[in-house]
Design a protein around this motif. Structure first.
Motif, PDB file in Angstrom:
ATOM      1  N   ARG A 220       0.846  -1.193   0.000  1.00 37.31           N
ATOM      2  CA  ARG A 220       0.000   0.000   0.000  1.00 37.31           C
ATOM      3  C   ARG A 220       0.876   1.236   0.000  1.00 37.31           C
ATOM      4  NH1 ARG A 220      -5.413   0.674   3.148  1.00 37.31           N
ATOM      5  NH2 ARG A 220      -4.417   2.603   3.745  1.00 37.31           N
ATOM      6  N   SER A 221       0.473   2.214  -0.733  1.00 35.20           N
ATOM      7  CA  SER A 221       1.205   3.464  -0.784  1.00 35.20           C
ATOM      8  C   SER A 221       1.005   4.226   0.521  1.00 35.20           C
ATOM      9  CB  SER A 221       0.693   4.311  -1.956  1.00 35.20           C
ATOM     10  OG  SER A 221       1.139   5.629  -1.845  1.00 35.20           O
ATOM     11  N   LYS A 222       2.051   4.882   0.970  1.00 35.56           N
ATOM     12  CA  LYS A 222       1.956   5.710   2.169  1.00 35.56           C
ATOM     13  C   LYS A 222       1.032   6.904   1.911  1.00 35.56           C
ATOM     14  CE  LYS A 222       4.992   7.913   5.552  1.00 35.56           C
ATOM     15  NZ  LYS A 222       6.357   8.236   5.920  1.00 35.56           N
ATOM     16  N   ILE A 223       0.876   7.229   0.646  1.00 38.91           N
ATOM     17  CA  ILE A 223       0.059   8.380   0.262  1.00 38.91           C
ATOM     18  C   ILE A 223      -1.414   7.999   0.089  1.00 38.91           C
ATOM     19  CG2 ILE A 223      -0.199  10.202  -1.495  1.00 38.91           C
ATOM     20  CD1 ILE A 223       2.789   9.725  -2.132  1.00 38.91           C
ATOM     21  N   GLU A 224      -1.698   6.727  -0.151  1.00 41.57           N
ATOM     22  CA  GLU A 224      -3.058   6.268  -0.449  1.00 41.57           C
ATOM     23  C   GLU A 224      -4.123   6.762   0.523  1.00 41.57           C
ATOM     24  OE1 GLU A 224      -5.462   2.132  -1.367  1.00 41.57           O
ATOM     25  OE2 GLU A 224      -3.282   2.121  -1.282  1.00 41.57           O
TER      26      GLU A 224
ATOM     27  N   LEU B 100      -5.405  14.855  -2.718  1.00 39.00           N
ATOM     28  CA  LEU B 100      -4.616  15.127  -3.919  1.00 39.00           C
ATOM     29  C   LEU B 100      -5.342  16.136  -4.801  1.00 39.00           C
ATOM     30  CD1 LEU B 100      -3.492  11.501  -4.799  1.00 39.00           C
ATOM     31  CD2 LEU B 100      -2.031  13.339  -3.938  1.00 39.00           C
ATOM     32  N   GLY B 101      -4.620  17.169  -5.216  1.00 39.64           N
ATOM     33  CA  GLY B 101      -5.196  18.203  -6.075  1.00 39.64           C
ATOM     34  C   GLY B 101      -5.958  19.279  -5.326  1.00 39.64           C
ATOM     35  N   THR B 102      -6.108  19.117  -4.005  1.00 41.14           N
ATOM     36  CA  THR B 102      -6.823  20.127  -3.216  1.00 41.14           C
ATOM     37  C   THR B 102      -5.884  21.125  -2.560  1.00 41.14           C
ATOM     38  OG1 THR B 102      -6.820  18.827  -1.174  1.00 41.14           O
ATOM     39  CG2 THR B 102      -8.672  18.480  -2.688  1.00 41.14           C
ATOM     40  N   MET B 103      -4.604  20.854  -2.658  1.00 39.72           N
ATOM     41  CA  MET B 103      -3.568  21.737  -2.107  1.00 39.72           C
ATOM     42  C   MET B 103      -2.295  21.504  -2.913  1.00 39.72           C
ATOM     43  SD  MET B 103      -2.466  19.821   1.455  1.00 39.72           S
ATOM     44  CE  MET B 103      -4.110  19.773   2.100  1.00 39.72           C
ATOM     45  N   PRO B 104      -1.350  22.430  -2.844  1.00 39.46           N
ATOM     46  CA  PRO B 104      -0.095  22.218  -3.577  1.00 39.46           C
ATOM     47  C   PRO B 104       0.605  20.929  -3.133  1.00 39.46           C
ATOM     48  CG  PRO B 104      -0.250  24.490  -2.801  1.00 39.46           C
ATOM     49  CD  PRO B 104      -1.386  23.732  -2.162  1.00 39.46           C
ATOM     50  N   ASP B 105       1.209  20.232  -4.098  1.00 44.11           N
ATOM     51  CA  ASP B 105       1.901  18.974  -3.802  1.00 44.11           C
ATOM     52  C   ASP B 105       2.930  19.108  -2.679  1.00 44.11           C
ATOM     53  OD1 ASP B 105       0.349  17.804  -5.752  1.00 44.11           O
ATOM     54  OD2 ASP B 105       1.957  17.690  -7.239  1.00 44.11           O
ATOM     55  N   PRO B 106       3.741  20.193  -2.640  1.00 41.18           N
ATOM     56  CA  PRO B 106       4.723  20.293  -1.550  1.00 41.18           C
ATOM     57  C   PRO B 106       4.081  20.348  -0.156  1.00 41.18           C
ATOM     58  CG  PRO B 106       5.286  21.815  -3.311  1.00 41.18           C
ATOM     59  CD  PRO B 106       3.932  21.252  -3.633  1.00 41.18           C
TER      60      PRO B 106
ATOM     61  N   LEU C  64       1.149  18.994   0.762  1.00 39.72           N
ATOM     62  CA  LEU C  64       0.652  17.658   1.099  1.00 39.72           C
ATOM     63  C   LEU C  64       1.811  16.725   1.421  1.00 39.72           C
ATOM     64  CD1 LEU C  64      -1.758  15.802   1.438  1.00 39.72           C
ATOM     65  CD2 LEU C  64      -1.677  15.336  -1.027  1.00 39.72           C
ATOM     66  N   ALA C  65       2.895  16.836   0.668  1.00 38.30           N
ATOM     67  CA  ALA C  65       4.074  15.988   0.909  1.00 38.30           C
ATOM     68  C   ALA C  65       4.618  16.211   2.311  1.00 38.30           C
ATOM     69  CB  ALA C  65       5.150  16.286  -0.133  1.00 38.30           C
ATOM     70  N   LYS C  66       4.684  17.458   2.718  1.00 40.43           N
ATOM     71  CA  LYS C  66       5.195  17.772   4.056  1.00 40.43           C
ATOM     72  C   LYS C  66       4.267  17.201   5.123  1.00 40.43           C
ATOM     73  CE  LYS C  66       7.054  21.592   6.722  1.00 40.43           C
ATOM     74  NZ  LYS C  66       7.336  23.025   6.764  1.00 40.43           N
ATOM     75  N   ARG C  67       2.976  17.318   4.890  1.00 44.92           N
ATOM     76  CA  ARG C  67       1.979  16.817   5.853  1.00 44.92           C
ATOM     77  C   ARG C  67       2.091  15.295   6.019  1.00 44.92           C
ATOM     78  NH1 ARG C  67      -4.350  18.140   4.993  1.00 44.92           N
ATOM     79  NH2 ARG C  67      -4.159  19.681   6.652  1.00 44.92           N
ATOM     80  N   ILE C  68       2.325  14.586   4.907  1.00 46.12           N
ATOM     81  CA  ILE C  68       2.399  13.125   4.927  1.00 46.12           C
ATOM     82  C   ILE C  68       3.775  12.635   5.358  1.00 46.12           C
ATOM     83  CG2 ILE C  68       2.181  11.034   3.524  1.00 46.12           C
ATOM     84  CD1 ILE C  68       0.319  12.611   1.663  1.00 46.12           C
ATOM     85  N   GLY C  69       4.812  13.428   5.025  1.00 41.29           N
ATOM     86  CA  GLY C  69       6.180  13.009   5.332  1.00 41.29           C
ATOM     87  C   GLY C  69       6.833  12.265   4.182  1.00 41.29           C
TER      88      GLY C  69
END
Length: 153
Positions: free
Chosen positions: A4-8, A14-20, A22-27
């Motif tokens: 399973r993806s850590k992002i799933e 996804l697409g509701t905020m800038p990718d950077p 969301l990436a920071k929020r998820i780690g």
């Protein structure tokens, strides 16, 4: 590779905020978020109130990114990013300057660049390639009775 993806679990974001963001929020890395978003065929985040380039689609790639940005009231980088995303090549400076060849050397390179929507350096390079003297060099000399004389100052 995990099953399973850590992002799933965050797919709904996804697409509701800038990718950077969301990436920071998820780690995870920004690229990982971008790849997941692309895999799910989700478009990138577009800031509310951001003007759409669709109205100016015919201008993108035909005029400089800087000039299109000025028309839209956004930065050059925003236009460049959208143009690249749409797969449109940048405008060719030669084409942008084609209508201004007659004023090269009569106006400053900076002024011609502002009119044409290209950089001063682009104008200088084109003027030099055509063998046209700069406005400053032309002002240094005057022609009097067919003789060229140097101007003081």
């Amino acid at each position: 590779m995990p099953a399973r993806s850590k992002i799933e679990p965050f797919d709904s974001l996804l697409g509701t905020m800038p990718d950077p963001h969301l990436a920071k929020r998820i780690g995870v890395t920004t690229e990982a978020v971008r790849q997941r978003r692309l895999k799910l065929d989700i478009g990138p985040y577009v800031e509310p109130g951001m003007p759409s380039l669709e109205r100016f689609a015919a201008l993108v790639g035909a005029l400089s990114d800087r000039y299109v940005g000025q028309l839209l009231g956004v930065s050059t980088s925003v236009v460049r990013a959208r143009r690249t995303l749409l797969g449109i090549p940048p405008a060719e400076p030669r084409k942008a300057l084609a209508g201004y060849v007659g004023v090269l050397g009569l106006l400053t390179d900076e002024a011609v660049g502002k009119l044409a929507g290209v950089s001063k350096q682009c104008v200088t390079a084109r003027r030099n390639a055509l063998g046209i003297q700069s406005q400053r060099d032309r002002r240094k000399h005057m022609v009097l009775d067919g003789k060229m004389i140097a101007r003081d100052s």
